[in-house]
Design a protein around this motif. Sequence first.
Motif, PDB file in Angstrom:
ATOM      1  N   VAL A 109       0.854  -1.194   0.000  1.00 33.20           N
ATOM      2  CA  VAL A 109       0.000   0.000   0.000  1.00 33.20           C
ATOM      3  C   VAL A 109       0.887   1.241   0.000  1.00 33.20           C
ATOM      4  O   VAL A 109       2.013   1.222   0.502  1.00 33.20           O
ATOM      5  CB  VAL A 109      -0.936   0.045   1.228  1.00 33.20           C
ATOM      6  CG1 VAL A 109      -1.941  -1.093   1.193  1.00 33.20           C
ATOM      7  CG2 VAL A 109      -0.135   0.020   2.518  1.00 33.20           C
ATOM      8  N   ALA A 124      -6.601  -8.084  -0.321  1.00 34.86           N
ATOM      9  CA  ALA A 124      -7.888  -7.520  -0.703  1.00 34.86           C
ATOM     10  C   ALA A 124      -7.764  -6.636  -1.941  1.00 34.86           C
ATOM     11  O   ALA A 124      -8.731  -6.456  -2.685  1.00 34.86           O
ATOM     12  CB  ALA A 124      -8.462  -6.714   0.458  1.00 34.86           C
ATOM     13  N   ALA A 125      -6.574  -6.099  -2.184  1.00 31.85           N
ATOM     14  CA  ALA A 125      -6.349  -5.248  -3.354  1.00 31.85           C
ATOM     15  C   ALA A 125      -4.998  -5.610  -3.966  1.00 31.85           C
ATOM     16  O   ALA A 125      -4.120  -6.183  -3.301  1.00 31.85           O
ATOM     17  CB  ALA A 125      -6.362  -3.769  -2.947  1.00 31.85           C
ATOM     18  N   ARG A 183      -5.621 -12.056  -9.817  1.00 33.42           N
ATOM     19  CA  ARG A 183      -6.903 -11.858  -9.146  1.00 33.42           C
ATOM     20  C   ARG A 183      -7.677 -13.170  -9.084  1.00 33.42           C
ATOM     21  O   ARG A 183      -7.804 -13.890 -10.073  1.00 33.42           O
ATOM     22  CB  ARG A 183      -7.741 -10.810  -9.876  1.00 33.42           C
ATOM     23  CG  ARG A 183      -8.981 -10.397  -9.066  1.00 33.42           C
ATOM     24  CD  ARG A 183      -9.828  -9.404  -9.800  1.00 33.42           C
ATOM     25  NE  ARG A 183     -10.903  -8.921  -8.940  1.00 33.42           N
ATOM     26  CZ  ARG A 183     -11.995  -8.333  -9.383  1.00 33.42           C
ATOM     27  NH1 ARG A 183     -12.162  -8.139 -10.694  1.00 33.42           N
ATOM     28  NH2 ARG A 183     -12.920  -7.917  -8.544  1.00 33.42           N
ATOM     29  N   SER A 218     -13.144 -11.330  -3.528  1.00 36.78           N
ATOM     30  CA  SER A 218     -12.104 -10.929  -4.486  1.00 36.78           C
ATOM     31  C   SER A 218     -10.778 -10.853  -3.743  1.00 36.78           C
ATOM     32  O   SER A 218     -10.668 -10.145  -2.737  1.00 36.78           O
ATOM     33  CB  SER A 218     -12.441  -9.569  -5.102  1.00 36.78           C
ATOM     34  OG  SER A 218     -11.407  -9.146  -5.983  1.00 36.78           O
ATOM     35  N   ARG A 219      -9.792 -11.589  -4.217  1.00 37.37           N
ATOM     36  CA  ARG A 219      -8.471 -11.605  -3.599  1.00 37.37           C
ATOM     37  C   ARG A 219      -7.396 -11.568  -4.680  1.00 37.37           C
ATOM     38  O   ARG A 219      -7.625 -11.973  -5.828  1.00 37.37           O
ATOM     39  CB  ARG A 219      -8.271 -12.870  -2.751  1.00 37.37           C
ATOM     40  CG  ARG A 219      -9.126 -12.940  -1.506  1.00 37.37           C
ATOM     41  CD  ARG A 219      -8.636 -11.966  -0.446  1.00 37.37           C
ATOM     42  NE  ARG A 219      -9.360 -12.122   0.800  1.00 37.37           N
ATOM     43  CZ  ARG A 219     -10.488 -11.492   1.105  1.00 37.37           C
ATOM     44  NH1 ARG A 219     -11.044 -10.683   0.210  1.00 37.37           N
ATOM     45  NH2 ARG A 219     -11.081 -11.669   2.270  1.00 37.37           N
ATOM     46  N   TYR A 220      -6.221 -11.113  -4.291  1.00 36.99           N
ATOM     47  CA  TYR A 220      -5.047 -11.190  -5.168  1.00 36.99           C
ATOM     48  C   TYR A 220      -4.078 -12.177  -4.538  1.00 36.99           C
ATOM     49  O   TYR A 220      -3.688 -12.018  -3.372  1.00 36.99           O
ATOM     50  CB  TYR A 220      -4.415  -9.809  -5.352  1.00 36.99           C
ATOM     51  CG  TYR A 220      -5.241  -8.928  -6.263  1.00 36.99           C
ATOM     52  CD1 TYR A 220      -4.970  -8.859  -7.626  1.00 36.99           C
ATOM     53  CD2 TYR A 220      -6.318  -8.210  -5.761  1.00 36.99           C
ATOM     54  CE1 TYR A 220      -5.747  -8.078  -8.464  1.00 36.99           C
ATOM     55  CE2 TYR A 220      -7.102  -7.426  -6.594  1.00 36.99           C
ATOM     56  CZ  TYR A 220      -6.807  -7.366  -7.949  1.00 36.99           C
ATOM     57  OH  TYR A 220      -7.582  -6.595  -8.781  1.00 36.99           O
TER      58      TYR A 220
END
Length: 265
Positions: A109, A124-125, A183, A218-220
Amino acid sequence: MRIQRPNQRGFTLMELIAVMAIMAILSAVLAPSLIDAIDDAYAAAETENIATLADDLERHIRITGTLPGRSLAEWSAAIAGTSSTPLADVQRNQRGYTRSVYFDPNFFVSGGSFNGYVQTTGLAAAPFSPRFMLISSLRGNVGVLPNDAVQFDDIWNRASGATLVESDSLKIERRNLRGLFHRLLLANQNPAQVAFSLNGSGQLAVPAATAGGDGLVSRYVLEGSEVAVYGTPFPTGGLLSATLVQGDISLRYADDGGVFEWVTP
């Protein structure tokens, strides 16, 4: 009978001085070139060595689903554990100086701080700036670099005021790992929760469908990870299928007219 020997004479002092002077001149001319050739050979070899070590670190990430911490002990053990290179040769170059791996503090992040990563639930992103540099100097130890995003960017971008500037004696291998994160999108049409897991970790819930539509996760996740999906009831539903991540994945737990199963939408 007396045998006559040819006349024998040694070098005169002046001749010896002349020979030594010529040797000194040749040494003065040739020595720098020889030293430069040796340095060039070390530099070329180190460029190849750190590229290989960076490949090994990427392989460790794919195999284990983890990124090592910033300390010399952590990242060097990760590389040695998934390669044929002895630990000492991972940590130090051929001149005996310690290498360093520098992870982008903004890896996950913006405004973050990198301290390693163990994948259990996925991200999550998408990671913000998943980069690292493997750095080696032929003139001294590199050491652990600070968790500073501005300094990282300056070195990565070869800024003139960077703390470390690449040269014949300072080698930097730059890697962007964005292509290793894919993803994973899971949709659940069932009115009860189902589950998934990553690399054999515990089951994680996929929300139940509601009147508004499918429950979604949704996950990476890292390339090479195993994604297992389970049926109802959560968290004790049986394993239905497992997939190795090689790219983006989308699965839906859907009713085919009588039986719920995981399908590709």
